[in-house]
Motif scaffolding. Sequence first.
Motif, mmCIF file in Angstrom:
data_model
loop_
_atom_site.group_PDB
_atom_site.id
_atom_site.type_symbol
_atom_site.label_atom_id
_atom_site.label_comp_id
_atom_site.label_asym_id
_atom_site.label_seq_id
_atom_site.Cartn_x
_atom_site.Cartn_y
_atom_site.Cartn_z
ATOM 1 N N ILE A 157 24.713 10.140 -21.013
ATOM 2 C CA ILE A 157 23.367 9.343 -20.866
ATOM 3 C C ILE A 157 22.328 10.295 -20.718
ATOM 4 O O ILE A 157 22.596 11.268 -19.698
ATOM 5 N N GLU A 158 21.354 10.632 -21.212
ATOM 6 C CA GLU A 158 20.308 11.327 -21.359
ATOM 7 C C GLU A 158 19.170 10.826 -20.566
ATOM 8 O O GLU A 158 18.740 9.756 -20.811
ATOM 9 N N LEU A 159 19.051 11.018 -19.319
ATOM 10 C CA LEU A 159 17.783 10.781 -18.650
ATOM 11 C C LEU A 159 16.631 11.390 -18.346
ATOM 12 O O LEU A 159 15.658 11.015 -17.559
ATOM 13 N N SER A 160 16.325 12.473 -19.116
ATOM 14 C CA SER A 160 15.461 13.353 -18.768
ATOM 15 C C SER A 160 14.032 13.077 -19.118
ATOM 16 O O SER A 160 13.048 13.576 -18.650
ATOM 17 N N ALA A 161 13.734 12.078 -19.899
ATOM 18 C CA ALA A 161 12.764 11.161 -20.171
ATOM 19 C C ALA A 161 12.019 10.360 -18.904
ATOM 20 O O ALA A 161 10.832 10.228 -19.017
ATOM 21 N N ALA A 162 12.936 9.978 -18.142
ATOM 22 C CA ALA A 162 12.575 9.318 -16.817
ATOM 23 C C ALA A 162 11.996 10.496 -15.817
ATOM 24 O O ALA A 162 12.273 11.664 -15.798
ATOM 25 N N SER A 163 10.919 10.058 -15.083
ATOM 26 C CA SER A 163 10.374 10.752 -14.136
ATOM 27 C C SER A 163 11.493 11.294 -13.067
ATOM 28 O O SER A 163 12.266 10.670 -12.576
ATOM 29 N N HIS A 164 11.157 12.372 -12.395
ATOM 30 C CA HIS A 164 12.149 12.637 -11.120
ATOM 31 C C HIS A 164 11.976 11.861 -10.196
ATOM 32 O O HIS A 164 12.933 12.120 -8.983
ATOM 33 N N TYR A 165 11.022 10.985 -10.166
ATOM 34 C CA TYR A 165 11.078 10.207 -8.995
ATOM 35 C C TYR A 165 11.798 8.922 -9.041
ATOM 36 O O TYR A 165 12.307 8.263 -8.212
ATOM 37 N N GLY A 166 12.368 8.363 -10.441
ATOM 38 C CA GLY A 166 13.320 7.654 -10.779
ATOM 39 C C GLY A 166 12.822 6.594 -11.436
ATOM 40 O O GLY A 166 11.380 6.645 -11.847
ATOM 41 N N VAL A 167 13.282 5.620 -11.859
ATOM 42 C CA VAL A 167 13.118 4.490 -13.084
ATOM 43 C C VAL A 167 12.573 3.413 -12.507
ATOM 44 O O VAL A 167 12.235 2.342 -13.223
ATOM 45 N N GLY A 168 12.922 2.968 -11.254
ATOM 46 C CA GLY A 168 12.780 1.476 -10.570
ATOM 47 C C GLY A 168 11.436 1.220 -10.613
ATOM 48 O O GLY A 168 11.077 0.225 -11.567
ATOM 49 N N SER A 169 10.519 1.768 -9.971
ATOM 50 C CA SER A 169 9.235 1.403 -10.063
ATOM 51 C C SER A 169 8.455 1.685 -11.546
ATOM 52 O O SER A 169 7.731 0.926 -11.892
ATOM 53 N N GLN A 170 8.838 2.829 -11.952
ATOM 54 C CA GLN A 170 8.347 2.954 -13.289
ATOM 55 C C GLN A 170 8.839 1.840 -14.409
ATOM 56 O O GLN A 170 7.967 1.535 -15.162
ATOM 57 N N SER A 171 10.009 1.136 -14.291
ATOM 58 C CA SER A 171 10.237 0.220 -15.050
ATOM 59 C C SER A 171 9.397 -1.053 -15.046
ATOM 60 O O SER A 171 9.020 -1.720 -15.762
ATOM 61 N N LEU A 172 9.171 -1.168 -13.532
ATOM 62 C CA LEU A 172 8.169 -2.388 -13.354
ATOM 63 C C LEU A 172 6.934 -2.288 -13.787
ATOM 64 O O LEU A 172 6.584 -3.405 -14.681
ATOM 65 N N TYR A 173 6.392 -0.987 -13.613
ATOM 66 C CA TYR A 173 5.042 -0.980 -14.267
ATOM 67 C C TYR A 173 5.153 -1.223 -15.637
ATOM 68 O O TYR A 173 4.106 -1.707 -16.388
ATOM 69 N N HIS A 174 6.031 -0.562 -16.470
ATOM 70 C CA HIS A 174 6.234 -0.571 -17.898
ATOM 71 C C HIS A 174 6.254 -2.144 -18.074
ATOM 72 O O HIS A 174 5.652 -2.398 -19.299
ATOM 73 N N ALA A 175 7.045 -3.089 -17.583
ATOM 74 C CA ALA A 175 7.115 -4.193 -18.010
ATOM 75 C C ALA A 175 5.993 -5.116 -17.895
ATOM 76 O O ALA A 175 5.425 -5.912 -18.781
ATOM 77 N N LEU A 176 5.171 -4.780 -16.532
ATOM 78 C CA LEU A 176 3.643 -5.336 -16.373
ATOM 79 C C LEU A 176 2.791 -5.113 -17.366
ATOM 80 O O LEU A 176 1.773 -5.815 -17.852
ATOM 81 N N PHE A 177 2.761 -3.429 -17.711
ATOM 82 C CA PHE A 177 1.896 -3.392 -18.805
ATOM 83 C C PHE A 177 1.986 -3.904 -20.210
ATOM 84 O O PHE A 177 1.104 -3.746 -20.800
ATOM 85 N N ALA A 178 2.965 -4.516 -20.404
ATOM 86 C CA ALA A 178 3.389 -5.383 -21.699
ATOM 87 C C ALA A 178 2.364 -6.530 -21.779
ATOM 88 O O ALA A 178 2.199 -6.990 -22.726
ATOM 89 N N VAL A 179 2.211 -7.129 -20.436
ATOM 90 C CA VAL A 179 1.197 -8.221 -20.510
ATOM 91 C C VAL A 179 -0.134 -8.168 -19.530
ATOM 92 O O VAL A 179 -1.027 -8.903 -19.896
ATOM 93 N N LEU A 180 -0.094 -6.762 -18.959
ATOM 94 C CA LEU A 180 -1.450 -6.826 -18.362
ATOM 95 C C LEU A 180 -2.049 -5.441 -19.017
ATOM 96 O O LEU A 180 -1.678 -4.703 -19.684
ATOM 97 N N PRO A 181 -3.553 -5.221 -18.704
ATOM 98 C CA PRO A 181 -3.907 -4.033 -19.139
ATOM 99 C C PRO A 181 -3.570 -2.715 -18.869
ATOM 100 O O PRO A 181 -3.144 -2.668 -17.761
ATOM 101 N N HIS A 182 -3.434 -2.008 -19.805
ATOM 102 C CA HIS A 182 -3.062 -0.497 -19.503
ATOM 103 C C HIS A 182 -3.895 0.471 -18.741
ATOM 104 O O HIS A 182 -4.748 1.107 -19.565
ATOM 105 N N ASP A 183 -3.940 0.193 -17.486
ATOM 106 C CA ASP A 183 -5.134 0.866 -16.852
ATOM 107 C C ASP A 183 -4.634 1.134 -15.503
ATOM 108 O O ASP A 183 -3.746 0.339 -14.769
ATOM 109 N N HIS A 184 -5.111 2.262 -14.905
ATOM 110 C CA HIS A 184 -4.841 2.755 -13.550
ATOM 111 C C HIS A 184 -5.227 1.685 -12.496
ATOM 112 O O HIS A 184 -4.546 1.427 -11.654
#
Length: 187
Positions: free
Chosen positions: A1-28
Motif C-alpha cells: 500500500i502506498e500512502l505517500s499522497a496522504a498528508s503526514h497528519y493522517g487521512v481521517g479529517s482529510q477524508s471527511l473534508y474531501h467527502a464534504l467538498f463533493a457537495v459543498l463549495p471548495h473553499d477555506h
Amino acid sequence: IELSAASHYGVGSQSLYHALFAVLPHDHRTLMWVNSILGVLSVPLFGTFAAGVLRDRRAGAIAAFLLALIPLFIRNDNSDANNVPCLLWLLGGLTLWIEYLETREREALAASFVLLILAGIGRPEMPVLVPLWALCTTLAAEKSHNPVKDGAVWLGLALAALLVVPHAIHVRAATAELSETGNLPSY
C-alpha cells in the motif's frame, strides 16, 4: 500500500473534508464552517461523555459548560484545524463505548469502534491517545460485564489494528522524511 499522497497528519479529517467538498463549495471558509459546527457538537458530547464516566449528569453539564467557555477551544473550532473532527470522533466513540460497557449492545460497540478508528487515523498522535483514552474510560466507567471476555471486542480491536497500524507506519515515515528535509524539527 502506498500512502505517500496522504498528508503526514493522517487521512481521517482529510477524508471527511474531501467527502464534504463533493457537495459543498471548495473553499477555506467551508472548512472553517464545518469545523465550527463540529466544534459546537463536541460540547454537549463532552458533557455526555463526562456524565457517563462520572456517573453524574450534573457534573457532565458543568463539564460541558466549562469546556464551552475555554477561549482556545472556541478559537480552534473556528479554524481549519484538523483536530476538530478527531475530538468529535473521540468523544462520540468513547461515549458509545461507555454505553456498550453498561448495556452490552452490539450497535453501541460497532459504532464506538467506527468512531474511535476514525479518530485513530485523524492525526499523528491519535494511534497512541485513542487506546489510552479508551483504557482510562474502561477503568472509570461502570461495567455490566468484562469486555475482555467479549469476542466482538477482540474482533473490533483486530479491525482497528488493520486500519490504524498502516496509518501509524505512514505517519512515522512521513515525519522522518519531513525531518530529513529540515521541514520538521528532529524527533
